[in-house]
Design an enzyme around this catalytic site. Structure first.
Site, PDB file in Angstrom:
ATOM      1  N   CYS A  47      -1.303   6.321 -13.522  1.00 50.41           N
ATOM      2  CA  CYS A  47      -2.230   6.146 -14.634  1.00 50.41           C
ATOM      3  C   CYS A  47      -3.446   7.055 -14.472  1.00 50.41           C
ATOM      4  CB  CYS A  47      -2.665   4.680 -14.724  1.00 50.41           C
ATOM      5  SG  CYS A  47      -3.888   4.382 -16.022  1.00 50.41           S
ATOM      6  N   CYS A  92      -6.803   5.482 -15.384  1.00 54.62           N
ATOM      7  CA  CYS A  92      -7.324   4.560 -14.359  1.00 54.62           C
ATOM      8  C   CYS A  92      -7.869   5.328 -13.148  1.00 54.62           C
ATOM      9  CB  CYS A  92      -6.219   3.628 -13.843  1.00 54.62           C
ATOM     10  SG  CYS A  92      -5.168   2.947 -15.119  1.00 54.62           S
ATOM     11  N   ASP A  93      -7.142   6.332 -12.691  1.00 56.28           N
ATOM     12  CA  ASP A  93      -7.437   6.920 -11.382  1.00 56.28           C
ATOM     13  C   ASP A  93      -7.903   8.373 -11.414  1.00 56.28           C
ATOM     14  OD1 ASP A  93      -6.659   4.519 -10.200  1.00 56.28           O
ATOM     15  OD2 ASP A  93      -4.557   5.106 -10.222  1.00 56.28           O
TER      16      ASP A  93
END
Ligand code: NAP
Length: 312
Positions: free
Chosen positions: A136, A139-140
């Site tokens: 993701c 997200c990261d």
């Protein structure tokens, strides 16, 4: 074997399921969450979470899910650690068969079973998961600001992730096993315009290479002549698709070609009476904890309206 009847059963214990439960419990619907054997959904396999609103400092995914569960229980949700193996929506109330042998009926059902990212299946991918390997970018990606990363895949997700990362990272290399992308043309055009984005055509990843500090390279093998090479990378984003967890429901609710549950646009209503769906088992575009939570809220409100219409 036991049998019970409930007003509302929620299948799935991720952000969508617990948010539906919080709203339903506060509306006095005494929801029951079927939490499976590993409750918490995808956030339980995440470490740092910086994009869930309401927390100024970094929080941990598993902690966030424990808090969501506790919040749902505090307002009156009952959690059962069993798996729904089949449902029958041909009659009302809806029948739910559990893996442990018990069965339940419910006036309404919320399906919030999520989806799982597909992985390449390499041992090194597991070793570096959360320490250089992610599924993701939203997200990261932030953790790789100014660094070199690779994205694996050739679909819409891979190209969107590569574009997102190119705004943050020094360089992004898209690695695709064929010589053409399946992503939409407009995304491809954007991709080819980015100066810090390149594509390695006809390659698969055979190994993710790193040490105690994290990932530092990936080994590639050509799908045309089997030749091998290594490129340096600090982050590896796998974007080869997701599998929605919808198999037990395929005979009862309408799914799209890829197995995602179809809902009436702008709602959580499925094709089956009294069955609502929320989160990543529906949504293949946004896939965020906060969007799943938002849909969980919608499902509880839609279900509440449905129950009110039953008693009318
Ligand atoms: P996808 O369309 O299934 O694409 C997966 C990609 O990964 C393909 O290019 C595939 O290669 C590659 N792949 C699969 N297994 C692999 C493996 N083991 N090793 C290497 N490569 C592998 O998945 P997606 O991109 O996640 O999209 C899923 C659905 O969501 C699609 O319907 C997509 O249109 C939709 N979506 C839409 C949006 C949007 O509208 N903005 C955004 C994201 C996703 P091949 O091409 O060779 O098969």
């Amino acid at each position: 074997m036991t049998h019970s009847h409930e007003k509302m059963i929620i299948i799935g214990a991720g952000a969508a399921g617990f948010t539906a439960a919080i709203y339903a419990a506060r509306a006095n619907l005494s929801p029951v969450v079927l939490a499976g054997l590993q409750p918490g959904g995808q956030l339980t396999i995440t470490t740092d979470v910086e994009n869930y609103p309401g927390f100024a400092d970094v929080i941990q995914g598993p902690w966030l899910m424990q808090e969501m569960q506790q919040q749902a229980e505090n307002v009156g949700t009952r959690v059962i650690y069993d798996i729904a193996t089949a449902i029958d929506t041909s009659q009302h109330p809806i029948h739910i068969q559990l893996d442990g042998g018990d069965s339940m009926t419910a006036d309404c059902l919320v399906i919030a079973t999520g989806a799982q990212a597909r992985w390449l299946g390499l041992e090194s991918e597991t070793i570096f998961n959360g320490r250089g390997v992610s599924a993701c970018a939203t997200c990261d990606g932030f953790f790789y600001k100014g660094r070199d990363v690779v994205v694996i895949g050739g679909g819409n997700t891979a190209v969107e992730e590569a574009l997102y990362l190119s705004n943050l990272c020094n360089s992004v290399t898209l690695i695709h096993r064929r010589d053409s992308l399946r992503a939409e043309q407009i995304l491809q055009e954007r991709l080819f315009k980015r100066a810090n984005l390149s594509v390695e055509w006809n390659y698969t990843v055979t190994e993710i290479v790193g040490d105690s500090t994290g990932v530092n390279a990936v080994n590639l093998q050509s799908t045309t002549d089997n030749s091998e090479k290594q490129i340096s990378a600090h982050g590896v984003f796998i974007a080869i698709g997701h599998d929605p967890a919808t198999k037990p429901f395929q005979k009862n609710v309408e799914l799209d070609d890829e197995g995602y549950i179809k809902v009436k646009p702008g709602t959580t209503l499925t094709s089956a009476k009294g069955v609502f769906a929320a989160g990543d088992c529906v949504d293949k575009i946004y896939r965020q904890a906060v969007t799943a939570a938002g849909m969980g809220c919608m499902a509880a409100l839609d279900a509440e309206k449905f129950l009110a219409s039953l008693s009318d």
